[in-house]
Scaffold this motif. Structure first.
Motif, PDB file in Angstrom:
ATOM      1  N   SER A   1       7.275  18.925  -1.669  1.00 11.82           N
ATOM      2  CA  SER A   1       6.692  17.698  -2.217  1.00 11.82           C
ATOM      3  C   SER A   1       6.804  17.616  -3.728  1.00 11.82           C
ATOM      4  O   SER A   1       6.542  16.579  -4.313  1.00 11.82           O
ATOM      5  N   ASP A   2       7.183  18.691  -4.389  1.00  8.61           N
ATOM      6  CA  ASP A   2       7.276  18.661  -5.847  1.00  8.61           C
ATOM      7  C   ASP A   2       8.744  18.627  -6.280  1.00  8.61           C
ATOM      8  O   ASP A   2       9.510  19.531  -5.950  1.00  8.61           O
TER       9      ASP A   2
ATOM     10  N   ASN B   1       5.050  21.912   1.520  1.00  5.07           N
ATOM     11  CA  ASN B   1       4.285  21.653   0.304  1.00  5.07           C
ATOM     12  C   ASN B   1       5.158  21.846  -0.938  1.00  5.07           C
ATOM     13  O   ASN B   1       5.119  21.049  -1.876  1.00  5.07           O
TER      14      ASN B   1
ATOM     15  N   ASN C   1       0.597  19.680  -6.649  1.00  2.00           N
ATOM     16  CA  ASN C   1       0.332  20.144  -5.285  1.00  2.00           C
ATOM     17  C   ASN C   1       0.351  21.656  -5.159  1.00  2.00           C
ATOM     18  O   ASN C   1       0.099  22.191  -4.089  1.00  2.00           O
TER      19      ASN C   1
END
Ligand code: SF4
Lengths: 218, 471
Positions: free
Chosen positions: B299-300, B296, B395
């Motif tokens: 994802s940034d 996660n 996110n």
């Protein structure tokens, strides 16, 4: 344990989701280079080793065997674990009467674990090379000189041929072609006796590995 | 509104002995690191190189993990994937059950702390014994590590001597560090001798060759990975690098940044279990790859930098907040600056978001970070994510959960005033004229500081008087 395949799929899928920009990372290839000749490499290596309380002895092809004998005598070793098959091991075994009782790692560990853990004073091994910058021995244990030899006995005596003393770790990896030949089960860098600073940052030696490391440069 | 974090901090600030222990240790670590980098130009070049190595690996992360897995499998190492810590624990348990193992000996591993592996196994009646000297000490006292490299740094030798005496009453009391160490050696040697399974962490995984690299000084890592017949390594999915040639520069900057050592005593590179004909080494080697929120973070594009971390601890050693409040105040596995960016992202801003405030943004951390993680910027970003209204646009776990109506209203009013010059000027002018009426007691702020005093006139007025045209 069965869902580890599902986890694999999920994790990889999540990692593939975001846009990943194609980028070059040229800075990755920078190499620290030092222009050290043989004498300087030996000097640096010795300085680093002594700084972490290893013993370093200079020897020649004719004197190294005597140096090993002297080290064994000085330390009052009762026995010495040494391979009967390696080049130098053969020479030691040939003069067994001048050494403490010689032991050999002639069976899998399961056959003599207790003796190795509690009954061996010291082990003698060869080395795969050395690194001057950090004062490091490169070991690649094999069937003749298994992994635990350089770990379990309280004293480790190793011979390093100065021809195999590289300037940096990066240089050793490159010049010795580690990638091309493939990595052994276990490759080790050893830079001194086992130590810890976990209590008040005070150095204590011989935590789990050898308390003493003796390097003989030939 | 006193949170648990604040309460713990207050408690720990009052422990003079523990604070002194931290001060002494961090001072020493900072000096030793500095001594390792006499050439500043070279240091900056190495930091850039290390950043590039990690950034390169992350840019190809899924491919490298697949390559790593293929090479490890070919070498005979079994690879397992876990999305959560619970899954990772189950995988370890499953392997132990296959071997009817009732105990496990552990080399130092922060990921196993992250998994809460010891508690998980102990609840099932399985002994999980720490063999790193620092970890061994705190396990005796049922404590968590207070530092990622030096887990028992909050204790001094007298405290450790008393602890040993209490736990091993047969052995004479000693405050001698060598004797204490030898005592631990004797106890743990018996354990290594008998242990059916060993567990370790990993510092770097090399995709190109299928190699696990472990860095340590004591030999607990070598023992745990060599003496027992089964070795289980646990690590995060981000720890992979592309080539073997990536290892020397990273290794060098890791040990120098962490403890100010040119290299650790041991660098242990494992590429396969015992091969036919070899006489020792584990018959089985397993690698557990843990996600636990990392994908996660991945994802940034901004927060991704968090995953470059090589866990050297330098940011912790240089943090003025950490040295005062100590590692246990954070209430997380990873303390200090790295913990303050990593833990809120893993557990969620609603759980550990307050840690993003545990910083003055002084920047000492990012100045020493060997892989140039912009920790203050990430802290700022997470503070923003915590209070942002458009939480759906990021996110980050727990986004917007720290938003409070009163804070939002205050800033809204401020923004409104600041964008209406006439109002702003009148307001600030009034404030200077009636400054005598401003309170001098501003709560916690003034408990250790004097309240700020407003000047006789506003900046605008003084500049005008000086003839500066500021419009
Ligand atoms: S964030 Fe940087 S300084 Fe901190 S532990 Fe990670 S690599 Fe080291």
């Amino acid at each position: 344990m069965s869902n580890t395949t599902a986890s694999r799929t999920n994790i990889l899928a999540r990692l593939r989701e975001p846009q990943r920009p194609e980028c070059g990372f040229d800075e990755r290839d920078y190499l620290s280079r030092f222009d050290w000749d043989r004498a300087e490499r030996v000097r640096r290596f010795t300085e680093r080793m002594v700084a972490v309380r290893a013993e370093v002895h200079q020897a020649t092809a004719d004197t190294w065997l005597d140096v090993v004998k002297q080290v064994c005598a000085a330390k009052g070793l009762k026995n010495l674990l040494v391979s009967p098959e390696t080049e130098r091991g053969k020479q030691i075994h040939a003069q067994a009467e001048h050494f403490p009782a010689l032991k050999t790692y002639d069976r899998p560990i399961e056959g003599w674990k207790e003796e190795l853990f509690y009954g061996v004073d010291a082990a003698f091994t060869s080395t795969f090379g050395g690194i001057a910058e950090t004062g490091t021995l490169i070991l690649m244990p094999d069937a003749e000189e298994p992994r635990l030899m350089s770990l379990v006995p309280p004293v480790h005596i190793a011979v390093l041929e100065v021809d195999k003393l590289y300037t940096t770790f990066a240089e050793a990896v490159q010049e010795q072609g580690w990638v091309k030949t493939g990595m052994p089960s276990n490759a080790l860098l050893v830079s001194g006796p086992s130590k810890s600073a976990d209590i008040e940052q005070t150095l204590a030696y011989g935590v789990h590995g050898p308390k003493e490391l003796v390097v003989i440069l030939v | 509104m006193t949170s648990e974090f604040r309460l713990t901090v207050r408690e720990n600030l009052a422990k003079a002995e523990v604070r002194a222990n931290f001060y002494r240790a961090m001072d020493g670590l900072m000096t030793r690191r500095l001594d390792q980098f006499p050439d500043k130009v070279e240091l900056e070049r190495l930091r850039t190189q290390s950043m590039a190595i990690r950034a390169n690996a992350l840019s190809k992360l899924p491919e490298l993990l697949e390559q790593l897995e293929a090479n490890l499998t070919r070498n005979g190492i079994q690879v397992h994937w876990a999305e959560t810590t619970d899954q990772a624990n189950q995988i370890v348990l499953g392997i132990m059950q296959q071997h009817n193992a009732q105990s496990i000996i552990k080399g130092k591993s922060m990921v196993s702390e992250e998994m809460g592996l010891n508690h998980f196994l102990e609840a099932l009646g399985i002994e999980a014994l720490e063999s790193d000297l620092g970890e061994f000490i705190i396990q005796l006292d049922h404590e968590a590590p207070s530092h990622i490299i030096m887990p028992a740094i909050h204790k001094n030798r007298v405290q450790i001597a008393k602890l040993f005496h209490e736990k091993f009453p047969d052995i004479p009391y000693t405050e001698d560090v060598d004797e204490l160490t030898q005592l631990a050696r004797r106890i743990l040697r018996d354990k290594f001798y008998a242990a059916p399974v060993g567990l370790s962490g990993v510092n770097f995984m090399v995709a190109e060759t299928g190699t696990l690299c472990l860095v340590e000084n004591e030999g607990n890592g070598r023992m745990s990975t060599t003496a027992p017949p089964v070795h289980i390594a646990v690590t995060g999915i981000e720890k992979v690098v592309e080539s073997l040639s990536d290892v020397p520069p990273l290794l060098s900057i890791l040990t120098r940044s962490a403890t100010g050592q040119p290299i650790t005593t041991y660098v242990n590179m494992i590429s396969s279990p015992r091969k036919p004909g070899e006489k020792d080494g584990p018959e089985e080697v397993h690698l557990v790859l843990l996600d636990n929120g990392r994908s996660n973070i991945y994802s940034d594009p901004e927060l991704l930098a968090t995953l470059r971390c090589i866990r050297c601890g330098a940011c912790i050693n240089h943090c003025p907040v950490y040295v005062r409040i100590g590692g246990h105040s954070y209430g997380t596995v990873y303390p200090g600056p790295i913990g303050s960016i990593l833990e809120p992202q893993k557990a969620g801003l609603d759980v550990h978001g307050e840690l993003t405030q545990a910083s003055t943004l002084c920047g000492a951390c990012s100045e020493v970070c060997p892989v140039r993680i912009p920790i203050p910027s990430i802290l700022n970003r997470l503070r923003y994510d915590g209070v942002r209204k458009d939480a759906a646009n990021t996110n980050t776990v727990g986004s917007g959960k720290r938003r409070t109506l009163s804070e939002a209203a205050t800033w809204k009013t401020w923004a409104w005033a600041a964008t209406h010059p006439a109002l702003y000027h009148t307001g600030s002018k009034l404030a200077t004229r009636f400054k005598g009426m401003l309170p001098t007691n501003l709560g916690a702020w003034t408990s250790v500081r004097t309240a700020p005093k407003l000047a006789e006139s506003t900046l605008h007025e003084r500049l005008k008087a000086l003839g500066v045209d500021h419009e």
